[in-house]
Design a protein around this motif. Structure first.
Motif, short mmCIF file in Angstrom:
data_model
loop_
_atom_site.label_atom_id
_atom_site.label_comp_id
_atom_site.label_asym_id
_atom_site.label_seq_id
_atom_site.Cartn_x
_atom_site.Cartn_y
_atom_site.Cartn_z
N THR A 140 -46.75 -84.59 -102.76
CA THR A 140 -47.40 -85.90 -102.87
C THR A 140 -46.79 -86.72 -103.99
O THR A 140 -46.54 -87.93 -103.84
N SER A 141 -46.49 -86.08 -105.11
CA SER A 141 -45.91 -86.79 -106.24
C SER A 141 -44.48 -87.24 -105.95
O SER A 141 -44.08 -88.36 -106.32
N VAL A 142 -43.70 -86.39 -105.28
CA VAL A 142 -42.35 -86.78 -104.89
C VAL A 142 -42.39 -87.97 -103.95
O VAL A 142 -41.62 -88.94 -104.08
N LEU A 143 -43.31 -87.94 -102.98
CA LEU A 143 -43.47 -89.06 -102.05
C LEU A 143 -43.78 -90.35 -102.81
O LEU A 143 -43.12 -91.38 -102.59
N LEU A 144 -44.76 -90.31 -103.70
CA LEU A 144 -45.16 -91.52 -104.40
C LEU A 144 -44.05 -92.03 -105.32
O LEU A 144 -43.83 -93.24 -105.44
N ALA A 145 -43.35 -91.11 -105.98
CA ALA A 145 -42.23 -91.54 -106.83
C ALA A 145 -41.13 -92.17 -106.00
O ALA A 145 -40.52 -93.17 -106.40
N PHE A 146 -40.86 -91.60 -104.82
CA PHE A 146 -39.79 -92.10 -103.97
C PHE A 146 -40.13 -93.46 -103.39
O PHE A 146 -39.24 -94.23 -103.03
N TYR A 147 -41.42 -93.76 -103.30
CA TYR A 147 -41.87 -95.09 -102.88
C TYR A 147 -42.15 -96.00 -104.09
O TYR A 147 -42.79 -97.03 -103.94
N SER A 148 -41.71 -95.58 -105.26
CA SER A 148 -41.90 -96.35 -106.50
C SER A 148 -43.38 -96.58 -106.81
O SER A 148 -43.76 -97.61 -107.37
N ARG A 149 -44.21 -95.61 -106.46
CA ARG A 149 -45.64 -95.68 -106.78
C ARG A 149 -46.01 -94.80 -107.97
O ARG A 149 -47.14 -94.86 -108.44
N LEU A 150 -45.11 -93.97 -108.42
CA LEU A 150 -45.37 -93.06 -109.52
C LEU A 150 -44.15 -93.07 -110.44
O LEU A 150 -43.03 -92.92 -109.96
N PRO A 151 -44.35 -93.24 -111.75
CA PRO A 151 -43.20 -93.27 -112.66
C PRO A 151 -42.45 -91.95 -112.66
O PRO A 151 -43.04 -90.87 -112.53
N LEU A 152 -41.15 -92.03 -112.82
CA LEU A 152 -40.33 -90.82 -112.84
C LEU A 152 -40.64 -89.92 -114.03
O LEU A 152 -40.35 -88.73 -113.98
N ASP A 153 -41.20 -90.49 -115.09
CA ASP A 153 -41.53 -89.66 -116.24
C ASP A 153 -42.95 -89.11 -116.19
O ASP A 153 -43.47 -88.62 -117.19
N SER A 154 -43.59 -89.15 -115.01
CA SER A 154 -44.91 -88.54 -114.85
C SER A 154 -44.81 -87.04 -115.12
O SER A 154 -43.80 -86.41 -114.76
N PRO A 155 -45.82 -86.45 -115.74
CA PRO A 155 -45.71 -85.04 -116.16
C PRO A 155 -45.51 -84.06 -115.03
O PRO A 155 -44.93 -82.99 -115.24
N GLU A 156 -45.95 -84.40 -113.82
CA GLU A 156 -45.80 -83.47 -112.70
C GLU A 156 -44.41 -83.53 -112.06
O GLU A 156 -44.10 -82.74 -111.17
N LEU A 157 -43.58 -84.47 -112.51
CA LEU A 157 -42.25 -84.65 -111.93
C LEU A 157 -41.18 -84.18 -112.91
O LEU A 157 -41.35 -84.19 -114.13
N GLU A 158 -40.03 -83.81 -112.35
CA GLU A 158 -38.87 -83.41 -113.14
C GLU A 158 -37.64 -84.07 -112.54
O GLU A 158 -37.43 -84.00 -111.32
#
Length: 265
Positions: free
Chosen positions: A229-247
């Motif tokens: 879910t986080s990868v999806l939202l980041a890839f749609y520019s809905r979640l910042p790349l520096d969100s703690p759940e992302l690497e």
């Protein structure tokens, strides 16, 4: 890559409409700004989403072979009442029932106009599934509510987004499209959760001939890792790349470049 079934898309549209209605019923501020779509309030976001569903319903119901203007779609802009949660909810509920009923009645292979050259109702069932999936995320983020999406829907949303980018880039449909061409640049998306059988990993290559992609685990210039879910939202520019759940591993600038250039236009 395998599409979800037509019935699955119809079911998901109905589910996402209900989830969006539940969010509105929870007391979310209709006048609040949507951080991921800052030109809209939450009410404007809902009206946009409902209007898109009504437009697709009209296209399919009339078996339109060319685009329909907004003024040809009844109640496309929503209820007359502004700032009225009950009126907005009633309009959205009717919108959801109507579009799903119309799609089910038409079936997946009915010929109808689309902007992508895939002239059937299957295109619209899939497109509206992911349109509302992402806009419900916008609404949830605006209201400070949690957001999750089924793994098969999330993975298909990534597939569809990549296919849209391919199409726009191939057609040079936006001024930025040619910028995605170039040698030796690659991106890896890696969902770290979910069913291994889903194969929720993608490799995207930016070549001189255009954008190509495939499902799989391969080394790339940059990798985006995290829950699906986080990868999806980041890839749609809905979640910042520096969100703690992302690497982000490797050339972060390339991923940022992709997110800037790969748009609907």
């Amino acid at each position: 890559m395998t599409l979800l079934s037509y019935d699955r898309y119809c079911d998901e549209i109905a589910y996402q409409v209900d989830e969006l209605r539940s969010l509105l019923a929870s007391g979310a501020d209709l006048s609040g700004t949507v951080p991921t779509c800052p030109d809209w309030t939450l009410e404007e976001l809902v009206r946009h989403m409902g209007g898109a569903l009504r437009w697709v319903e009209a296209l399919v119901r009339t078996r339109a072979l060319e685009n329909l203007p907004d003024d040809a779609v009844p109640l496309a802009k929503g209820p007359k009442e502004q700032g009225d949660p009950a009126a907005l909810d009633a309009w959205l509920a009717e919108t959801g029932r109507t579009v799903v009923d119309t799609l089910r009645e038409a079936g997946p292979d009915t010929k109808v106009w689309t902007w992508a050259g895939i002239l059937d109702t299957g295109f619209w069932a899939r497109r509206m599934t992911h349109e509302i999936t992402i806009h419900r995320a916008d609404a949830a983020l605006a209201a400070g509510r949690p957001y999750e999406v089924a793994a098969d829907v999330a993975a298909d949303a990534v597939d569809e987004w990549l296919q849209i980018v391919e199409f726009i880039q191939r057609k040079k449909a936006t001024p930025d499209a040619p910028e995605l061409r170039g040698p030796g640049r690659s991106i890896h998306l890696h969902a770290t959760d979910g069913d291994p059988g889903l194969n929720a990993e993608w490799v995207i290559e930016l070549t001189e001939e255009g954008v190509t992609w495939r499902r799989g685990h391969e080394k790339a210039a940059v990798a985006l890792r995290g829950p699906l879910t986080s990868v999806l939202l980041a890839f749609y520019s809905r979640l910042p790349l520096d969100s703690p759940e992302l690497e982000v591993l490797g050339e972060r600038e390339l991923l940022e470049f992709w997110l800037t250039q790969a748009t609907f236009g």
